[in-house]
Design an enzyme around this catalytic site. Sequence first.
Site, PDB file in Angstrom:
ATOM      1  N   GLU A 187       0.815  -1.220   0.000  1.00  0.00           N
ATOM      2  CA  GLU A 187       0.000   0.000   0.000  1.00  0.00           C
ATOM      3  C   GLU A 187       0.844   1.264   0.000  1.00  0.00           C
ATOM      4  O   GLU A 187       0.317   2.372   0.110  1.00  0.00           O
ATOM      5  CB  GLU A 187      -0.918   0.005   1.236  1.00  0.00           C
ATOM      6  CG  GLU A 187      -1.899  -1.133   1.217  1.00  0.00           C
ATOM      7  CD  GLU A 187      -2.921  -1.063   2.351  1.00  0.00           C
ATOM      8  OE1 GLU A 187      -2.847  -0.150   3.189  1.00  0.00           O
ATOM      9  OE2 GLU A 187      -3.801  -1.943   2.375  1.00  0.00           O
ATOM     10  N   LYS A 239     -16.002  -2.277   0.747  1.00  0.00           N
ATOM     11  CA  LYS A 239     -15.116  -2.790  -0.306  1.00  0.00           C
ATOM     12  C   LYS A 239     -16.025  -3.633  -1.197  1.00  0.00           C
ATOM     13  O   LYS A 239     -16.478  -4.708  -0.777  1.00  0.00           O
ATOM     14  CB  LYS A 239     -14.022  -3.675   0.282  1.00  0.00           C
ATOM     15  CG  LYS A 239     -13.015  -2.947   1.168  1.00  0.00           C
ATOM     16  CD  LYS A 239     -12.168  -3.987   1.900  1.00  0.00           C
ATOM     17  CE  LYS A 239     -11.055  -3.335   2.699  1.00  0.00           C
ATOM     18  NZ  LYS A 239     -10.484  -4.291   3.680  1.00  0.00           N
TER      19      LYS A 239
HETATM   20  C1  2PG Z   1      -7.765  -3.714   5.226  1.00  0.00           C
HETATM   21  C2  2PG Z   1      -7.239  -3.875   3.825  1.00  0.00           C
HETATM   22  C3  2PG Z   1      -6.833  -2.641   3.098  1.00  0.00           C
HETATM   23  P1  2PG Z   1      -6.613  -6.115   2.680  1.00  0.00           P
HETATM   24  O1  2PG Z   1      -7.643  -4.602   6.059  1.00  0.00           O
HETATM   25  O2  2PG Z   1      -8.425  -2.726   5.500  1.00  0.00           O
HETATM   26  O3  2PG Z   1      -5.985  -1.801   3.782  1.00  0.00           O
HETATM   27  O4  2PG Z   1      -6.320  -4.896   3.710  1.00  0.00           O
HETATM   28  O5  2PG Z   1      -6.924  -5.501   1.381  1.00  0.00           O
HETATM   29  O6  2PG Z   1      -5.317  -6.906   2.684  1.00  0.00           O
HETATM   30  O7  2PG Z   1      -7.756  -6.890   3.223  1.00  0.00           O
HETATM   31 MG    MG Z   2      -9.108  -3.528   7.500  1.00  0.00          MG
END
Ligand code: 2PG
Ligand code: MG
Length: 417
Positions: A200, A332
Amino acid sequence: MSTVIEDLVARKVFNNRGEETIEIDIVTASGFGRASAPAGRSRGKAEVAYYPNGGVDQALKKVEEVVAPEIVGMNADFQEEIDRTLHEVDGSKDLRVIGGNTAFAISLANAEAAANSTGSLLFQYLGGHVACELPYPLGNVISGGQHTHGKSPDFQEFLVLPCGAQTFAEAATANIQVHCRVAESLKKKDKLFGGGKSDEGAWVANVTDSEALEILSKACEEVSDELSFECRMGVDVAASSLWNGKGKAYVYERQRKKRNAGEQLDSVLELIKKYHLAYVEDPFYEDDFDSFAELTQKAKDCLICGDDLFTTNCERLARGIKAKAANAIIIKVNQIGTLTDALETVELARRNGYAPVVAHRSGDTCDWHIAHLAVAFKCPAIKTGIVEGTRTAKINELIRIEEFLGERATMADLRTP
Ligand code: 2PG
Ligand code: MG
């Protein structure tokens, strides 16, 4: 002008980790949309399946054989019908047949194609003319947990939230300044620090959670003074990755400490008070709604946000609302599959006073659609990193949106519900 879908093309591309992912093009009679799917590393267990058995190659086959024949000829304007068709073609609860990421990329590419065909930008198309609020960028400055290897903090993310900024461009600049200052301090603290970064674009260094918080807090204070507006801090504990179900404890390897649920609650609450944290994500593992509720009740002036807890899933959010588990939810789209599914969750969140925070994934592409979703959904914040190509893609798109809106642009309301 016509939004009838004439062609749907799927291809294999790569994300910032070099992993294979799916990209979709949708061509209508008057427009075009393209979207590619991201991938999480620390995933919630209730997320949909990303791909069918056989991975991206199998997903491409499915698109060609069963999805495209259904979608081509439909009207891109009818997002709900498109998304319903994706679920019907798949037939499973977790989208394992065509893949959640396949559904995600088709759904987003379709929305983009519909917007483009009607001469609108995606945020206007989805949010209408009242969508004029820019989200505050919640930027990851120091990485730890599952997003790093070797010696690093146990918490997954140490974040900055420039809550006093008057414009998005100002807010993005503040985050970059904090990012740079933190690197200076890390160099002093850790002689071996070589400027390493996570996927990131956040710094990776041999520091503990408390050292990371101290360093970030100093940087936030200095930048706040210089820019004459407040920059506050946040964390993503990503506590599901620390939780040991058998031992019923959070295991902090770097700190060589174990905490039971009560101790975890006390220590997070102490941090909220000590550092005046504006944001805490996943302070407990993904099924502990009760501890979430206790923290939300006790914490003041702080967004308590569920990511793995809710996985953008309406049913899980409804359970959280009943338990008064949090006051914010990470959105998401690829945790749940389609835009319509995510929109349903956003609306449920809004009706119940939960702040929706649209977020990137650790594995991501230069796809910038979440910038538009954050404005369309009126999110008070967007979690999308600070400095790294796939993160800057989203930040720069928000700068363009702010410019496009001109005098109508305002910053979103960040007050804790
Ligand atoms: C989170 C995410 C993004 P990942 O936990 O919020 O920062 O991580 O995409 O690896 O689930
Ligand atoms: Mg998270």
